[in-house]
Design an enzyme around this catalytic site. Sequence first.
Site, mmCIF file in Angstrom:
data_model
loop_
_atom_site.group_PDB
_atom_site.id
_atom_site.type_symbol
_atom_site.label_atom_id
_atom_site.label_comp_id
_atom_site.label_asym_id
_atom_site.label_seq_id
_atom_site.Cartn_x
_atom_site.Cartn_y
_atom_site.Cartn_z
ATOM 1 N N ARG A 225 8.940 12.544 -3.499
ATOM 2 C CA ARG A 225 9.133 11.606 -4.610
ATOM 3 C C ARG A 225 9.474 12.397 -5.875
ATOM 4 N NH1 ARG A 225 9.787 8.004 -1.452
ATOM 5 N NH2 ARG A 225 8.648 6.038 -1.313
ATOM 6 N N HIS A 273 18.542 9.481 -1.811
ATOM 7 C CA HIS A 273 17.360 8.888 -1.176
ATOM 8 C C HIS A 273 17.709 8.380 0.236
ATOM 9 C CE1 HIS A 273 13.192 6.974 -1.993
ATOM 10 N NE2 HIS A 273 13.358 7.155 -0.694
HETATM 11 P P1 NDP Z 1 1.067 10.904 4.576
HETATM 12 O O1 NDP Z 1 0.179 10.032 3.767
HETATM 13 O O2 NDP Z 1 0.957 10.870 6.061
HETATM 14 O O3 NDP Z 1 0.830 12.437 4.139
HETATM 15 C C1 NDP Z 1 0.654 12.814 2.805
HETATM 16 C C2 NDP Z 1 0.233 14.272 2.774
HETATM 17 O O4 NDP Z 1 0.079 14.674 1.403
HETATM 18 C C3 NDP Z 1 -1.141 14.482 3.451
HETATM 19 O O5 NDP Z 1 -1.154 15.715 4.155
HETATM 20 C C4 NDP Z 1 -2.096 14.556 2.255
HETATM 21 O O6 NDP Z 1 -3.260 15.312 2.468
HETATM 22 C C5 NDP Z 1 -1.214 15.261 1.233
HETATM 23 N N1 NDP Z 1 -1.716 15.049 -0.120
HETATM 24 C C6 NDP Z 1 -1.885 13.875 -0.776
HETATM 25 N N2 NDP Z 1 -2.416 14.097 -1.998
HETATM 26 C C7 NDP Z 1 -2.588 15.431 -2.098
HETATM 27 C C8 NDP Z 1 -3.120 16.280 -3.107
HETATM 28 N N3 NDP Z 1 -3.586 15.792 -4.276
HETATM 29 N N4 NDP Z 1 -3.147 17.615 -2.881
HETATM 30 C C9 NDP Z 1 -2.698 18.127 -1.708
HETATM 31 N N5 NDP Z 1 -2.190 17.384 -0.704
HETATM 32 C C10 NDP Z 1 -2.135 16.047 -0.905
HETATM 33 O O7 NDP Z 1 2.541 10.594 4.110
HETATM 34 P P2 NDP Z 1 3.908 10.791 4.926
HETATM 35 O O8 NDP Z 1 3.923 12.157 5.479
HETATM 36 O O9 NDP Z 1 4.141 9.668 5.831
HETATM 37 O O10 NDP Z 1 4.962 10.655 3.729
HETATM 38 C C11 NDP Z 1 4.943 11.533 2.623
HETATM 39 C C12 NDP Z 1 5.832 10.984 1.519
HETATM 40 O O11 NDP Z 1 7.200 11.114 1.880
HETATM 41 C C13 NDP Z 1 5.672 9.483 1.236
HETATM 42 O O12 NDP Z 1 4.550 9.235 0.436
HETATM 43 C C14 NDP Z 1 6.977 9.166 0.539
HETATM 44 O O13 NDP Z 1 6.805 9.353 -0.844
HETATM 45 C C15 NDP Z 1 7.956 10.217 1.070
HETATM 46 N N6 NDP Z 1 9.016 9.614 1.875
HETATM 47 C C16 NDP Z 1 10.319 9.817 1.504
HETATM 48 C C17 NDP Z 1 11.345 9.309 2.244
HETATM 49 C C18 NDP Z 1 12.756 9.570 1.874
HETATM 50 O O14 NDP Z 1 13.675 9.001 2.476
HETATM 51 N N7 NDP Z 1 13.033 10.428 0.912
HETATM 52 C C19 NDP Z 1 11.099 8.502 3.447
HETATM 53 C C20 NDP Z 1 9.697 8.367 3.768
HETATM 54 C C21 NDP Z 1 8.704 8.910 3.006
HETATM 55 P P3 NDP Z 1 -4.337 14.843 3.579
HETATM 56 O O15 NDP Z 1 -3.659 15.119 4.911
HETATM 57 O O16 NDP Z 1 -5.509 15.739 3.346
HETATM 58 O O17 NDP Z 1 -4.598 13.390 3.342
HETATM 59 C C1 OXD Z 2 9.832 5.345 2.020
HETATM 60 C C2 OXD Z 2 11.115 5.814 1.522
HETATM 61 O O1 OXD Z 2 8.845 5.515 1.316
HETATM 62 O O2 OXD Z 2 12.157 5.385 2.047
HETATM 63 O O3 OXD Z 2 9.789 4.801 3.142
HETATM 64 O O4 OXD Z 2 11.175 6.639 0.614
#
Ligand code: NDP
Ligand code: OXD
Length: 310
Positions: A225, A273
């Site tokens: 993001r 995106h």
């Molecule tokens: P998840 O919720 O499965 O994973 C998030 C990860 O971030 C976890 O490992 C979590 O830690 C870690 N995290 C969260 N907060 C912190 C922090 N303060 N410090 C350190 N680590 C942290 O999300 P996804 O993997 O499914 O997706 C990640 C992001 O990808 C989404 O939130 C979205 O914004 C983005 N995205 C972008 C897309 C695109 O097309 N560009 C498409 C889909 C998603 P923990 O494991 O300990 O909870």
């Molecule tokens: C999602 C994205 O969050 O497309 O699924 O970024």
Amino acid sequence: MSVNVLFAAQSDAWPKYEAPLRREIAADGIKAHLDTDIPADQVDYIVYAPNSDLQDFAPYTRAKAVLNLWAGVEAIVGNPTLHLPLARMVDPALTQGMIEWVTGHILRLHLGMDAHITAAPGTWEPVPPPLAFDTRVTILGLGELGAACATALASFGFDVAGWSRTPKEIDGITCFSGPDGLDAALERSDFCVLLLPSTAQTENTLNARTLALMPKGACVLNPGRGPLIDDDALLAALDTDQIGHATLDVFRIEPLPKDHPFWTHPKVTITPHVAAETRAAYSAKTIAENIRRGEAGEPFLHLVDRRAGY
Ligand code: NDP
Ligand code: OXD
């Protein structure tokens, strides 16, 4: 008995989702009335995209869950009217898309492909690229997407580490966690990939201080993001060659405004995106499975922790 499923997203999403949702819900043995317009007090499930006009959940008094079509939930998680369980999107196609985007863009930079693609005819400068074995990648965020990308990159031979909020153990990946783990994770990153959610805690994870920790010339890839990076700090780090290249898929404002300096910076690659699209044919299975679970009294999958914000 039939369940009422409201589809609340932008109008162009309905033609893509209607047939796959009908098919997958029926395949799970659920009789459903699926529509974009159902009286609020009769809705059982809300299939939702945060850019929908629906922003007030208070009237949905009998609904059992909001089933988000997006993985990211920053635009809904803080909604004060949301009194329902919120599930986010996790599906194999979304994960596969992210693996392909991250791997492809890292390999482009790692192999120095641009030099050959743009070289003048007759250029013969045989400089072999480094090997993955000798190249360190750090993934910030080891959730559904980060862990899958980490494992895929490790299978190519990259030396992969990751960072998460809570401690993790993933085969073949060096895992760091918590605020204290970030510096060590960045200090060993020739490539740094951001796959964190957008929360108050993750804003500006890459800033002037943390960018300076990375090896000189390291590359940043952000399919997470926009707010994860301080844009001005990144531009300054690119201008001093502290950062060699930034490949960015997400931005604080989208579409990225036409006058944003990222557009014309020679060391920035922009993708609009598209890193991992939620595809109706696959994501409908996740939605249908959660409706089946709700009707069977089983726990919903992929529930968001409202306090953590993701
Ligand atoms: P998840 O919720 O499965 O994973 C998030 C990860 O971030 C976890 O490992 C979590 O830690 C870690 N995290 C969260 N907060 C912190 C922090 N303060 N410090 C350190 N680590 C942290 O999300 P996804 O993997 O499914 O997706 C990640 C992001 O990808 C989404 O939130 C979205 O914004 C983005 N995205 C972008 C897309 C695109 O097309 N560009 C498409 C889909 C998603 P923990 O494991 O300990 O909870
Ligand atoms: C999602 C994205 O969050 O497309 O699924 O970024």
